[in-house]
Write an enzyme that holds these catalytic residues in place. Sequence first.
Site, PDB file in Angstrom:
ATOM      1  N   ALA A  65       0.870  -1.172   0.000  1.00  0.00           N
ATOM      2  CA  ALA A  65       0.000   0.000   0.000  1.00  0.00           C
ATOM      3  C   ALA A  65       0.913   1.230   0.000  1.00  0.00           C
ATOM      4  O   ALA A  65       2.070   1.162   0.424  1.00  0.00           O
ATOM      5  CB  ALA A  65      -0.886  -0.008   1.225  1.00  0.00           C
ATOM      6  N   GLU A 111      -0.694  -9.256  -0.496  1.00  0.00           N
ATOM      7  CA  GLU A 111      -2.103  -9.521  -0.169  1.00  0.00           C
ATOM      8  C   GLU A 111      -2.975  -9.518  -1.420  1.00  0.00           C
ATOM      9  O   GLU A 111      -3.872 -10.350  -1.570  1.00  0.00           O
ATOM     10  CB  GLU A 111      -2.582  -8.480   0.848  1.00  0.00           C
ATOM     11  N   GLU A 131       5.028  -5.017   6.884  1.00  0.00           N
ATOM     12  CA  GLU A 131       4.380  -3.881   7.561  1.00  0.00           C
ATOM     13  C   GLU A 131       4.903  -3.667   8.978  1.00  0.00           C
ATOM     14  O   GLU A 131       4.913  -2.545   9.481  1.00  0.00           O
ATOM     15  CB  GLU A 131       2.857  -4.089   7.620  1.00  0.00           C
TER      16      GLU A 131
HETATM   17  N1  CO8 Z   1       4.588   3.175  -0.890  1.00  0.00           N
HETATM   18  C1  CO8 Z   1       4.976   4.326  -1.477  1.00  0.00           C
HETATM   19  N2  CO8 Z   1       6.089   4.438  -2.213  1.00  0.00           N
HETATM   20  C2  CO8 Z   1       6.846   3.345  -2.370  1.00  0.00           C
HETATM   21  C3  CO8 Z   1       6.521   2.113  -1.776  1.00  0.00           C
HETATM   22  C4  CO8 Z   1       5.327   2.046  -1.011  1.00  0.00           C
HETATM   23  N3  CO8 Z   1       4.887   0.918  -0.457  1.00  0.00           N
HETATM   24  N4  CO8 Z   1       7.486   1.220  -2.083  1.00  0.00           N
HETATM   25  C5  CO8 Z   1       8.376   1.875  -2.840  1.00  0.00           C
HETATM   26  N5  CO8 Z   1       7.992   3.145  -3.018  1.00  0.00           N
HETATM   27  C6  CO8 Z   1       8.692   4.200  -3.763  1.00  0.00           C
HETATM   28  C7  CO8 Z   1       9.926   4.676  -3.025  1.00  0.00           C
HETATM   29  O1  CO8 Z   1       9.562   5.626  -2.047  1.00  0.00           O
HETATM   30  C8  CO8 Z   1      10.734   5.251  -4.152  1.00  0.00           C
HETATM   31  O2  CO8 Z   1      10.199   6.516  -4.482  1.00  0.00           O
HETATM   32  P1  CO8 Z   1      11.201   7.804  -4.586  1.00  0.00           P
HETATM   33  O3  CO8 Z   1      12.088   7.466  -5.744  1.00  0.00           O
HETATM   34  O4  CO8 Z   1      10.249   8.937  -4.849  1.00  0.00           O
HETATM   35  O5  CO8 Z   1      11.936   7.878  -3.310  1.00  0.00           O
HETATM   36  C9  CO8 Z   1      10.415   4.343  -5.324  1.00  0.00           C
HETATM   37  O6  CO8 Z   1       9.201   3.663  -4.981  1.00  0.00           O
HETATM   38  C10 CO8 Z   1      11.470   3.263  -5.531  1.00  0.00           C
HETATM   39  O7  CO8 Z   1      11.661   2.597  -4.310  1.00  0.00           O
HETATM   40  P2  CO8 Z   1      13.108   2.370  -3.649  1.00  0.00           P
HETATM   41  O8  CO8 Z   1      14.033   3.474  -4.029  1.00  0.00           O
HETATM   42  O9  CO8 Z   1      12.896   2.122  -2.191  1.00  0.00           O
HETATM   43  O10 CO8 Z   1      13.556   1.037  -4.419  1.00  0.00           O
HETATM   44  P3  CO8 Z   1      14.569  -0.075  -3.891  1.00  0.00           P
HETATM   45  O11 CO8 Z   1      14.817  -0.980  -5.057  1.00  0.00           O
HETATM   46  O12 CO8 Z   1      15.721   0.529  -3.203  1.00  0.00           O
HETATM   47  O13 CO8 Z   1      13.753  -0.888  -2.754  1.00  0.00           O
HETATM   48  C11 CO8 Z   1      11.819  -2.010  -1.833  1.00  0.00           C
HETATM   49  C12 CO8 Z   1      12.631  -1.637  -3.094  1.00  0.00           C
HETATM   50  C13 CO8 Z   1      12.640  -2.966  -0.965  1.00  0.00           C
HETATM   51  C14 CO8 Z   1      10.539  -2.703  -2.301  1.00  0.00           C
HETATM   52  C15 CO8 Z   1      11.506  -0.741  -1.020  1.00  0.00           C
HETATM   53  O14 CO8 Z   1      10.957   0.230  -1.906  1.00  0.00           O
HETATM   54  C16 CO8 Z   1      10.536  -0.949   0.100  1.00  0.00           C
HETATM   55  O15 CO8 Z   1      10.919  -1.465   1.134  1.00  0.00           O
HETATM   56  N6  CO8 Z   1       9.257  -0.516  -0.093  1.00  0.00           N
HETATM   57  C17 CO8 Z   1       8.252  -0.566   0.943  1.00  0.00           C
HETATM   58  C18 CO8 Z   1       7.760  -1.979   1.167  1.00  0.00           C
HETATM   59  C19 CO8 Z   1       6.736  -1.979   2.278  1.00  0.00           C
HETATM   60  O16 CO8 Z   1       7.004  -1.678   3.403  1.00  0.00           O
HETATM   61  N7  CO8 Z   1       5.491  -2.385   1.935  1.00  0.00           N
HETATM   62  C20 CO8 Z   1       4.409  -2.449   2.864  1.00  0.00           C
HETATM   63  C21 CO8 Z   1       3.645  -1.156   2.855  1.00  0.00           C
HETATM   64  S1  CO8 Z   1       2.361  -1.104   4.094  1.00  0.00           S
HETATM   65  C22 CO8 Z   1       1.121  -2.048   3.396  1.00  0.00           C
HETATM   66  O17 CO8 Z   1       1.237  -2.572   2.314  1.00  0.00           O
HETATM   67  C23 CO8 Z   1      -0.112  -2.179   4.199  1.00  0.00           C
HETATM   68  C24 CO8 Z   1      -1.168  -2.974   3.428  1.00  0.00           C
HETATM   69  C25 CO8 Z   1      -2.485  -2.972   4.131  1.00  0.00           C
HETATM   70  C26 CO8 Z   1      -3.378  -1.812   3.754  1.00  0.00           C
HETATM   71  C27 CO8 Z   1      -4.712  -2.076   4.365  1.00  0.00           C
HETATM   72  C28 CO8 Z   1      -5.703  -0.951   4.226  1.00  0.00           C
HETATM   73  C29 CO8 Z   1      -7.017  -1.299   4.954  1.00  0.00           C
END
Ligand code: CO8
Length: 257
Positions: A65, A111, A131
Site C-alpha cells: 500500500a 495480499e 508492515e
Molecule cells: N509506498 C509508497 N512508495 C513506495 C513504496 C510504497 N509501499 N514502495 C516503494 N515506493 C517508492 C519509493 O519511495 C521510491 O520513491 P522515490 O524514488 O520517490 O523515493 C520508489 O518507490 C522506488 O523505491 P526504492 O528506491 O525504495 O527502491 P529499492 O529498489 O531501493 O527498494 C523495496 C525496493 C525494498 C521494495 C523498497 O521500496 C521498500 O521497502 N518498499 C516498501 C515496502 C513496504 O514496506 N510495503 C508495505 C507497505 S504497508 C502495506 O502494504 C499495508 C497494506 C495494508 C493496507 C490495508 C488498508 C485497509
Amino acid sequence: MSYETILVETIGAVTRITLNRPQALNALNSAVLRELIAAFRAFDADATQRCAILTGSEKAFAAGADIKEMQGQSFADMYGGNFFYGYEAVTATRKPWIAAVSGFALGGGCELAMMADFIIAGDNAKFGQPEIKLAVTPGMGGSQRLTRAIGKAKAMEMCLTGRMMGAVEAEAAGLVARVVPAAELQAEALKSAEAVAAMAPLAAMAAKEMVNAAFETTLAQGINFERRLFHGLFGSADQKEGMAAFVEKRPGVWSGQ
Ligand code: CO8
C-alpha cells in the site's frame, strides 16, 4: 473506461490488467484500488472474457500500500473513513483470474496477489509482509490468507520479522502454483489463462466457487456444496456438449449455457 494507474488489455478471451505506477513500484493507493475494482467488475460483466491476469512490472508486482498516502492519516481518518474499504470487490470476481508476479510483492502487494485464484511467479519474485517494520501489520487479508496458504510457522515468522520469501521457497511452501523464468512470466501466465479461458465457463466458475468454499466451511458442508454444484452442471448445454465431444473424439465447443 480509461484508467490512470492501471493498463487493461484484452487478448482474445483473456483480460490482462497491469499495475502501472512504476515511479512508486506499483504501490497501491486509493486511485489504484478504485480502478482495480472497476476493471475487475468490467471483466466479470463482459461475456467475451473468460480469464484475467493481474500483473505488474518486472521489478515490482506491487511494493505494498502507498506509504506516502497513509503516512499522515489518523485513526479517525482510517477507521472513520474505512480506508481501503471495498477491495473485497476484487475477491468477489466470479470468473477465474491469475496473479503473474515478478519482483516485489510486499505488504498489500502480497495480499493482492493472494486474492488471485492462483499465483504464477517469476523466479525473481519476492513475497513479504513487511508492515511490522513500519509499526503496523497486514491490513488487506495477509495475516489470514498467508496463514491459510503456508501455515502458521512461516506466516507468523514473515509477519513478525518482515523477511521476504523468494519464489522457490514460495512454491515449496504452497504460496504459488508455479515458478517460471522471469523472462517467460508473461508468456507462461498467458498460456495458463488461455487454458482456463478455453474451459466451459460455467464449469470454471463452479470449480472456483467450490475450491474457495473449502476456506469458509466444514469438510462435510464443502463436499455437499461441491456435489450440488456438480449435479447442477448437468443442467447446462455445455455438459451435454463436453461429454458428447469426448465420446465422439472431438474437441468441445462451448456455448456458455
Ligand atoms: N509506498 C509508497 N512508495 C513506495 C513504496 C510504497 N509501499 N514502495 C516503494 N515506493 C517508492 C519509493 O519511495 C521510491 O520513491 P522515490 O524514488 O520517490 O523515493 C520508489 O518507490 C522506488 O523505491 P526504492 O528506491 O525504495 O527502491 P529499492 O529498489 O531501493 O527498494 C523495496 C525496493 C525494498 C521494495 C523498497 O521500496 C521498500 O521497502 N518498499 C516498501 C515496502 C513496504 O514496506 N510495503 C508495505 C507497505 S504497508 C502495506 O502494504 C499495508 C497494506 C495494508 C493496507 C490495508 C488498508 C485497509
